[in-house]
Motif scaffolding. Structure first.
Motif, PDB file in Angstrom:
ATOM      1  N   LEU A  22       0.853  -1.194   0.000  1.00  0.00           N
ATOM      2  CA  LEU A  22       0.000   0.000   0.000  1.00  0.00           C
ATOM      3  C   LEU A  22       0.890   1.245   0.000  1.00  0.00           C
ATOM      4  O   LEU A  22       1.829   1.342   0.777  1.00  0.00           O
ATOM      5  CB  LEU A  22      -0.933   0.015   1.217  1.00  0.00           C
ATOM      6  CG  LEU A  22      -1.942  -1.132   1.307  1.00  0.00           C
ATOM      7  CD1 LEU A  22      -2.723  -1.037   2.614  1.00  0.00           C
ATOM      8  CD2 LEU A  22      -2.903  -1.149   0.127  1.00  0.00           C
ATOM      9  N   GLY A  23       0.584   2.175  -0.890  1.00  0.00           N
ATOM     10  CA  GLY A  23       1.373   3.403  -0.988  1.00  0.00           C
ATOM     11  C   GLY A  23       2.504   3.329  -2.006  1.00  0.00           C
ATOM     12  O   GLY A  23       3.028   4.355  -2.432  1.00  0.00           O
ATOM     13  N   GLN A  24       2.891   2.101  -2.393  1.00  0.00           N
ATOM     14  CA  GLN A  24       3.904   1.957  -3.456  1.00  0.00           C
ATOM     15  C   GLN A  24       3.224   2.202  -4.806  1.00  0.00           C
ATOM     16  O   GLN A  24       1.999   2.249  -4.893  1.00  0.00           O
ATOM     17  CB  GLN A  24       4.546   0.569  -3.427  1.00  0.00           C
ATOM     18  CG  GLN A  24       5.034   0.098  -2.067  1.00  0.00           C
ATOM     19  CD  GLN A  24       6.023   1.039  -1.398  1.00  0.00           C
ATOM     20  OE1 GLN A  24       6.803   1.730  -2.036  1.00  0.00           O
ATOM     21  NE2 GLN A  24       5.978   1.076  -0.072  1.00  0.00           N
ATOM     22  N   VAL A  40      -3.640   1.177  -3.415  1.00  0.00           N
ATOM     23  CA  VAL A  40      -4.489   1.522  -2.264  1.00  0.00           C
ATOM     24  C   VAL A  40      -5.255   0.318  -1.714  1.00  0.00           C
ATOM     25  O   VAL A  40      -5.924   0.430  -0.686  1.00  0.00           O
ATOM     26  CB  VAL A  40      -5.472   2.666  -2.608  1.00  0.00           C
ATOM     27  CG1 VAL A  40      -4.703   3.953  -2.932  1.00  0.00           C
ATOM     28  CG2 VAL A  40      -6.423   2.310  -3.747  1.00  0.00           C
ATOM     29  N   GLU A  41      -5.148  -0.836  -2.393  1.00  0.00           N
ATOM     30  CA  GLU A  41      -5.873  -2.025  -1.929  1.00  0.00           C
ATOM     31  C   GLU A  41      -5.192  -3.284  -2.440  1.00  0.00           C
ATOM     32  O   GLU A  41      -4.828  -3.363  -3.614  1.00  0.00           O
ATOM     33  CB  GLU A  41      -7.318  -1.967  -2.433  1.00  0.00           C
ATOM     34  CG  GLU A  41      -8.198  -3.096  -1.947  1.00  0.00           C
ATOM     35  CD  GLU A  41      -9.625  -2.994  -2.464  1.00  0.00           C
ATOM     36  OE1 GLU A  41     -10.470  -3.749  -1.980  1.00  0.00           O
ATOM     37  OE2 GLU A  41      -9.885  -2.156  -3.370  1.00  0.00           O
ATOM     38  N   GLU A 161      -3.063   4.953   7.568  1.00  0.00           N
ATOM     39  CA  GLU A 161      -4.315   4.377   8.074  1.00  0.00           C
ATOM     40  C   GLU A 161      -4.729   3.214   7.194  1.00  0.00           C
ATOM     41  O   GLU A 161      -5.287   3.389   6.117  1.00  0.00           O
ATOM     42  CB  GLU A 161      -5.404   5.441   8.100  1.00  0.00           C
ATOM     43  CG  GLU A 161      -5.211   6.420   9.253  1.00  0.00           C
ATOM     44  CD  GLU A 161      -6.522   7.082   9.634  1.00  0.00           C
ATOM     45  OE1 GLU A 161      -7.256   6.486  10.450  1.00  0.00           O
ATOM     46  OE2 GLU A 161      -6.797   8.153   9.109  1.00  0.00           O
ATOM     47  N   VAL A 162      -4.409   2.001   7.665  1.00  0.00           N
ATOM     48  CA  VAL A 162      -4.701   0.786   6.911  1.00  0.00           C
ATOM     49  C   VAL A 162      -5.840   0.046   7.600  1.00  0.00           C
ATOM     50  O   VAL A 162      -5.841  -0.113   8.823  1.00  0.00           O
ATOM     51  CB  VAL A 162      -3.453  -0.132   6.847  1.00  0.00           C
ATOM     52  CG1 VAL A 162      -3.787  -1.450   6.164  1.00  0.00           C
ATOM     53  CG2 VAL A 162      -2.313   0.578   6.126  1.00  0.00           C
ATOM     54  N   PHE A 184      -6.465  -2.158   2.840  1.00  0.00           N
ATOM     55  CA  PHE A 184      -6.756  -0.982   2.017  1.00  0.00           C
ATOM     56  C   PHE A 184      -6.555   0.295   2.816  1.00  0.00           C
ATOM     57  O   PHE A 184      -6.592   0.297   4.055  1.00  0.00           O
ATOM     58  CB  PHE A 184      -8.180  -1.056   1.447  1.00  0.00           C
ATOM     59  CG  PHE A 184      -9.273  -1.252   2.469  1.00  0.00           C
ATOM     60  CD1 PHE A 184     -10.000  -0.176   2.951  1.00  0.00           C
ATOM     61  CD2 PHE A 184      -9.588  -2.531   2.924  1.00  0.00           C
ATOM     62  CE1 PHE A 184     -11.003  -0.358   3.884  1.00  0.00           C
ATOM     63  CE2 PHE A 184     -10.604  -2.722   3.871  1.00  0.00           C
ATOM     64  CZ  PHE A 184     -11.317  -1.629   4.342  1.00  0.00           C
ATOM     65  N   GLU A 185      -6.318   1.380   2.077  1.00  0.00           N
ATOM     66  CA  GLU A 185      -6.135   2.680   2.708  1.00  0.00           C
ATOM     67  C   GLU A 185      -7.496   3.218   3.121  1.00  0.00           C
ATOM     68  O   GLU A 185      -8.389   3.379   2.288  1.00  0.00           O
ATOM     69  CB  GLU A 185      -5.452   3.651   1.748  1.00  0.00           C
ATOM     70  CG  GLU A 185      -5.198   5.004   2.394  1.00  0.00           C
ATOM     71  CD  GLU A 185      -4.425   5.956   1.497  1.00  0.00           C
ATOM     72  OE1 GLU A 185      -3.680   6.772   2.053  1.00  0.00           O
ATOM     73  OE2 GLU A 185      -4.560   5.887   0.271  1.00  0.00           O
ATOM     74  N   LYS A 186      -7.634   3.507   4.387  1.00  0.00           N
ATOM     75  CA  LYS A 186      -8.902   4.003   4.932  1.00  0.00           C
ATOM     76  C   LYS A 186      -9.328   5.285   4.220  1.00  0.00           C
ATOM     77  O   LYS A 186      -8.534   6.219   4.077  1.00  0.00           O
ATOM     78  CB  LYS A 186      -8.739   4.269   6.428  1.00  0.00           C
ATOM     79  CG  LYS A 186     -10.027   4.687   7.113  1.00  0.00           C
ATOM     80  CD  LYS A 186      -9.818   4.929   8.592  1.00  0.00           C
ATOM     81  CE  LYS A 186     -11.138   5.352   9.229  1.00  0.00           C
ATOM     82  NZ  LYS A 186     -10.986   5.593  10.674  1.00  0.00           N
ATOM     83  N   GLY A 187     -10.576   5.293   3.757  1.00  0.00           N
ATOM     84  CA  GLY A 187     -11.146   6.515   3.192  1.00  0.00           C
ATOM     85  C   GLY A 187     -10.708   6.849   1.776  1.00  0.00           C
ATOM     86  O   GLY A 187     -11.135   7.864   1.230  1.00  0.00           O
ATOM     87  N   ASN A 188      -9.874   6.015   1.159  1.00  0.00           N
ATOM     88  CA  ASN A 188      -9.431   6.356  -0.197  1.00  0.00           C
ATOM     89  C   ASN A 188     -10.559   6.056  -1.198  1.00  0.00           C
ATOM     90  O   ASN A 188     -11.092   4.957  -1.218  1.00  0.00           O
ATOM     91  CB  ASN A 188      -8.179   5.564  -0.581  1.00  0.00           C
ATOM     92  CG  ASN A 188      -7.591   6.046  -1.901  1.00  0.00           C
ATOM     93  OD1 ASN A 188      -8.182   5.875  -2.957  1.00  0.00           O
ATOM     94  ND2 ASN A 188      -6.418   6.660  -1.829  1.00  0.00           N
TER      95      ASN A 188
END
Length: 195
Positions: A22-24, A40-41, A161-162, A184-188
Motif C-alpha cells: 500500500l502506498g507503493q 491503495v488495496e 491508516e490501513v 486498504f487505505e482508509k477513506g481512499n
C-alpha cells in the motif's frame, strides 16, 4: 524518475508485504507514455493452506507454476475478460500471491482517460480488472519481475491508516471467506466497492 523497490522488499512475510505494498506505485512504461498508480488495496492469498488460493492443496498447473517462483515475480491470470495482476509472495516453492485490487492514478491520467474516460475517474482503477485496463497491463507480463522495466513497483509513500477485512468474490471457499486478508487505505475513494 521512478525507482523500483529493491528485490529484498518482496522478501517480507506475505501478510506484511500485502500491507507494505500500500502506498507503493505500479509503473508501466507504454508506447503512449508512462502510467502510474499508487496502490491503495491488496489481497493476500496464502497458498497451500488457503482454500481461496489458486495453489490450495499444492495445486501446480501451467497457470499456477509462477507462484512457486521467487518473490516479486508477476502472476497474471484472466478472469472473464479481465487480466488480474498479482505479486508472487513467499519463499520459492511456497506458492503465495498478492492481488493488486486497486490503485489511485498518479501519472499518465490522459492515457488512462483514453482507455477509461467514458466513466468517472473514481471508477477507472477501483478494481483489479479496471486498473489493468486503465494501465494497459496484459497477460504478457506473466513471469516478469517487478524490479524490471517496463512494469515495476516503485517506491511511494507509506500509508498510515490501513484497514483490513475479508477478501472479495471468493464464495464457496469455506472458512477462507472470512480471513481478514484484504488491506486498504482508509477513506481512499479508489478502493473497490465491497459488496
Amino acid at each position: 524518475m521512478f525507482e523500483p523497490v529493491p528485490e529484498s522488499f518482496f522478501e517480507a512475510p506475505t501478510l506484511e508485504l500485502s500491507r507494505d505494498l500500500l502506498g507503493q506505485l505500479v509503473v508501466h512504461e507504454t508506447e503512449q507514455g508512462i502510467v502510474a498508480g499508487r496502490i491503495v488495496e491488496t489481497e493476500a492469498y496464502m497458498g497451500v493452506e488457503d482454500r481461496a488460493a489458486h495453489s490450495f492443496g499444492g495445486r501446480r498447473t501451467r497457470r499456477t507454476e509462477i507462484m512457486y517462483g521467487r518473490p516479486g515475480l508477476v502472476y497474471t491470470y484472466q478472469m472473464h475478460t479481465h487480466t488480474l495482476l498479482n505479486v508472487v509472495a513467499g519463499p520459492v516453492d511456497t506458492p503465495r500471491a498478492i492481488l493488486i485490487r486497486a490503485v489511485e492514478p498518479v501519472e499518465g491520467t490522459e492515457i488512462m482517460a483514453e482507455r477509461r474516460g467514458h466513466m468517472p475517474i473514481k471508477q477507472w482503477t477501483s478494481g483489479p480488472g479496471k486498473l489493468t485496463k486503465a494501465m494497459g497491463i496484459t497477460m504478457k507480463y506473466y513471469g516478469h519481475h517487478f524490479t524490471e522495466c517496463p512494469l515495476i513497483i516503485a517506491k511511494g509513500e507509506p500509508v498510515w491508516e490501513v484497514e483490513a477485512g475479508p477478501r472479495v468474490g471468493i464464495q464457496n471457499t469455506g472458512e477462507a471467506v472470512h480471513y481478514p486478508y484484504r488491506f486498504f487505505e482508509k477513506g481512499n475513494p479508489f478502493v473497490s466497492k465491497y459488496r
